[in-house]
Write a protein that holds these residues in place. Sequence first.
Motif, PDB file in Angstrom:
ATOM      1  N   ALA A 194      -4.690 -11.385  -3.138  1.00  0.00           N
ATOM      2  CA  ALA A 194      -4.188 -11.844  -1.842  1.00  0.00           C
ATOM      3  C   ALA A 194      -2.868 -11.194  -1.467  1.00  0.00           C
ATOM      4  CB  ALA A 194      -4.034 -13.363  -1.862  1.00  0.00           C
ATOM      5  N   ILE A 195      -2.015 -10.869  -2.453  1.00  0.00           N
ATOM      6  CA  ILE A 195      -0.648 -10.412  -2.179  1.00  0.00           C
ATOM      7  C   ILE A 195      -0.370  -9.135  -2.958  1.00  0.00           C
ATOM      8  CG2 ILE A 195       1.812 -10.999  -2.378  1.00  0.00           C
ATOM      9  CD1 ILE A 195       0.992 -13.943  -2.258  1.00  0.00           C
ATOM     10  N   CYS A 196       0.301  -8.201  -2.301  1.00  0.00           N
ATOM     11  CA  CYS A 196       0.814  -6.990  -2.959  1.00  0.00           C
ATOM     12  C   CYS A 196       2.333  -7.142  -3.042  1.00  0.00           C
ATOM     13  CB  CYS A 196       0.443  -5.731  -2.191  1.00  0.00           C
ATOM     14  SG  CYS A 196       1.140  -4.215  -2.887  1.00  0.00           S
ATOM     15  N   GLN A 197       2.862  -7.234  -4.257  1.00  0.00           N
ATOM     16  CA  GLN A 197       4.289  -7.474  -4.457  1.00  0.00           C
ATOM     17  C   GLN A 197       4.980  -6.193  -4.899  1.00  0.00           C
ATOM     18  OE1 GLN A 197       5.726 -11.224  -6.276  1.00  0.00           O
ATOM     19  NE2 GLN A 197       6.626  -9.916  -7.863  1.00  0.00           N
ATOM     20  N   SER A 198       6.051  -5.810  -4.209  1.00  0.00           N
ATOM     21  CA  SER A 198       6.809  -4.593  -4.524  1.00  0.00           C
ATOM     22  C   SER A 198       8.299  -4.912  -4.495  1.00  0.00           C
ATOM     23  CB  SER A 198       6.496  -3.490  -3.504  1.00  0.00           C
ATOM     24  OG  SER A 198       7.008  -3.849  -2.227  1.00  0.00           O
ATOM     25  N   ASP A 199       9.109  -3.904  -4.822  1.00  0.00           N
ATOM     26  CA  ASP A 199      10.557  -4.074  -4.668  1.00  0.00           C
ATOM     27  C   ASP A 199      10.944  -3.745  -3.222  1.00  0.00           C
ATOM     28  OD1 ASP A 199      10.456  -1.324  -4.476  1.00  0.00           O
ATOM     29  OD2 ASP A 199      11.259  -0.973  -6.482  1.00  0.00           O
ATOM     30  N   GLN A 200      12.242  -3.722  -2.938  1.00  0.00           N
ATOM     31  CA  GLN A 200      12.698  -3.515  -1.566  1.00  0.00           C
ATOM     32  C   GLN A 200      13.099  -2.061  -1.316  1.00  0.00           C
ATOM     33  OE1 GLN A 200      14.935  -6.397   0.526  1.00  0.00           O
ATOM     34  NE2 GLN A 200      14.613  -8.014  -0.961  1.00  0.00           N
ATOM     35  N   SER A 201      12.394  -1.127  -1.941  1.00  0.00           N
ATOM     36  CA  SER A 201      12.665   0.291  -1.705  1.00  0.00           C
ATOM     37  C   SER A 201      12.161   0.696  -0.326  1.00  0.00           C
ATOM     38  CB  SER A 201      12.004   1.136  -2.785  1.00  0.00           C
ATOM     39  OG  SER A 201      10.590   1.012  -2.706  1.00  0.00           O
ATOM     40  N   SER A 202      12.528   1.914   0.089  1.00  0.00           N
ATOM     41  CA  SER A 202      12.176   2.385   1.434  1.00  0.00           C
ATOM     42  C   SER A 202      10.692   2.674   1.585  1.00  0.00           C
ATOM     43  CB  SER A 202      12.981   3.649   1.769  1.00  0.00           C
ATOM     44  OG  SER A 202      12.718   4.663   0.824  1.00  0.00           O
ATOM     45  N   THR A 203       9.924   2.680   0.505  1.00  0.00           N
ATOM     46  CA  THR A 203       8.483   2.886   0.629  1.00  0.00           C
ATOM     47  C   THR A 203       7.813   1.721   1.343  1.00  0.00           C
ATOM     48  OG1 THR A 203       8.201   1.910  -1.562  1.00  0.00           O
ATOM     49  CG2 THR A 203       8.365   4.300  -1.442  1.00  0.00           C
ATOM     50  N   ALA A 204       8.387   0.518   1.199  1.00  0.00           N
ATOM     51  CA  ALA A 204       7.761  -0.662   1.801  1.00  0.00           C
ATOM     52  C   ALA A 204       8.634  -1.339   2.840  1.00  0.00           C
ATOM     53  CB  ALA A 204       7.409  -1.674   0.701  1.00  0.00           C
ATOM     54  N   THR A 205       9.957  -1.164   2.763  1.00  0.00           N
ATOM     55  CA  THR A 205      10.850  -1.878   3.676  1.00  0.00           C
ATOM     56  C   THR A 205      11.887  -0.931   4.267  1.00  0.00           C
ATOM     57  OG1 THR A 205      12.476  -2.442   1.956  1.00  0.00           O
ATOM     58  CG2 THR A 205      10.615  -3.951   2.253  1.00  0.00           C
ATOM     59  N   HIS A 206      12.549  -1.414   5.315  1.00  0.00           N
ATOM     60  CA  HIS A 206      13.656  -0.676   5.925  1.00  0.00           C
ATOM     61  C   HIS A 206      14.678  -1.692   6.461  1.00  0.00           C
ATOM     62  CE1 HIS A 206      10.947  -1.520   9.359  1.00  0.00           C
ATOM     63  NE2 HIS A 206      12.076  -1.672  10.031  1.00  0.00           N
ATOM     64  N   PRO A 207      15.938  -1.266   6.635  1.00  0.00           N
ATOM     65  CA  PRO A 207      16.950  -2.211   7.142  1.00  0.00           C
ATOM     66  C   PRO A 207      16.603  -2.696   8.549  1.00  0.00           C
ATOM     67  CG  PRO A 207      17.978  -0.249   6.214  1.00  0.00           C
ATOM     68  CD  PRO A 207      16.518   0.048   6.308  1.00  0.00           C
TER      69      PRO A 207
END
Length: 500
Positions: A194-207
Motif C-alpha cells: 500500500a505504501i512506498c516509504q523513502s527518505d526526504q532526498s530530492s528523488t522523491a521530495t522538494h522544498p
Amino acid sequence: MISPQQYRKLMKHYQTTGKLGQSAEKAGVDPKTARKYVRGAAGPEEPRPARTWRTHEDAFAAVWPEVEEELRREPALQAKVLFEEVCRRHPERFVEGQRRSFERRVRAWKLHHGPEPERVFTQEHRPGERLQIDWFHADGLEVRIGGERFEHRFVHVVLPFSNWEWARVCRSESFLSLKVGLQSALHELGAAPAICQSDQSSTATHPKGKGSRGREFNERYLGLLAHYGMRAGVIGVGAPQQNGDVESAHHHLRTALDQALKLRGSREFASVEDYEGLVFALLQARNAGRAAKLAQERAFLRALPGTRLPEYEEIECVVNREGIARVGRQGYSVPARWIGQRLRARISETAISFHTAGEKVAEVERRSGSGQGVYVDWRHVLPQLLRKPGAFARWRHRASLYPSPPWKQLHDTLSERFSAGRAEREYLGILALALEHGLEAVETALAQESNRPTLDGVRSRLGIRGRIITIDFTADLCAYDALIGEAADGGEDEAAEAAR
C-alpha cells in the motif's frame, strides 16, 4: 570467586566424604577457598550484603570537582581524555595504573548525571502495508567491468514484514534509478504493497515554495506510485532509523555480495548485465528462506497494473554546428549528418539514445556528474577530420580522438618523427583503419611495429595491399623516329637555302 558449578560440586563432594582436600581437588579450587565456603561463606549465587564503606582512600577526591565541571560542560568527553588532562594539570600525582578506577568513576557519574540515551520504540510491521526503498554505495566491493573499476550504487527495496528484498545496480541516487529499482522489485514480487516509504532526498521530495517550510512530494514521483496504486510515505529528516529495515539490510546484502565474489574467485565481469546476473541469483537465494512469511504477506498485497512504465525520460535537443547535442548540462556528439536538426533524446539510467521520426540515429553512454562536460565519440567526427586534417591540431575537443592512452603516445611519437602536417595525416589515417578493422586489430598491428609505427606499416600488418596499379605496356616508337628524321631533313634544307 568460584563458579556456581564449582561451588555445587565442592559442597556435594564434601557432604559425601567429609574430606576438604579431596573435595577441593574434585571441584578444581584452592583448598583455602574451599575451606572458606565450607565454613559458611555465601555461595556465588547467593545475594551479598551491600557494602557502604570504602576499602581505600579516594585518590581523586581533590580533583573531582574540576572533572565534574568539565563533564557538565561537555558530557561526551571520554574518561581516557579526562584522565590524561588531569595528569597534565597535576603532574606526578597520578599513575597509569589508576586510569581504570578513574574510568569507573566517570562512568558512574554519567549514569546518574549524564544525558539519557535515546529510547528505541520497536515498530510492529503489518503484512502488505509498506515497502522501504533506499540507496547504498557498493564501491568497496571493488567490482571491475571490462578491466576498469566499476563505481556504482544499489537501489534497495525491502518489505519489512517478511524481509523480502530486491536490488538493482545504478550510477546515482536519481529519480530514474528509483523508477528502475521500484518497478523491477514490484514486477519481481508480482504485487504491490500500500505504501512506498523513502527518505526526504530530492528523488522523491522538494522544498515547498517561498514562505513555507518543509518539503513536499515531487509530482512525477506521485504519478509513479499512483500507477501502481500506492501511497507515498516518508521518514523524518535525519532519522534513518525510521527506515531501519532497509538500512540494516544494506549491510547484510553488501556482506553477502562480498562473500559471493570471494567464492567466485574473481571480481571481473564482461558487462554490467553479467554482474547483475550474479546479484539477482544471490537475491533469489536469500528470498527463498523468507518464503513462509512472504506467503502470509501476499494475501494483503495488491495486483499490478497491466503495463510497466517506460524507464527513461525524453527531451528535445538541437544539434549545433559542431555536431554536439546538449542534454541537460552535458553535451554529446552525434553523426555530422544531423547537424542543425532537432532530435529527441531518450535518457535512461546508463545511456542516451537520439531519435528522429521514430528512427534511432545514435546511442551514447550517459556520463555522470554535474559539470558542463562535452563527450565526443571519435567515430562521429573522424570522417570529417580526414578531409580537414589541419583542423585537428587546435581543435578544442581533440582529446576525444585518443580512444585510450596508447593512442596519445602514438600521436606523440609521430609528432617527434614527422612534420606537424604529416604527423596529423599519419595519425588520422591509422585511426581510420581502426574505424574499419576495429581498435583491437589496429592496436595489435601497432604493437608489432615496435617504436617506429607508420600508416603504411600498419596497413601492411593488416594485410591491406597498396593502391598502385601496374600496367604491362610496350610502345612502338618507329613512327616517332621517322617523324624526327623528317624534321631533321627539313631543317637542313632550310639552312642551305638561307646560305644561298
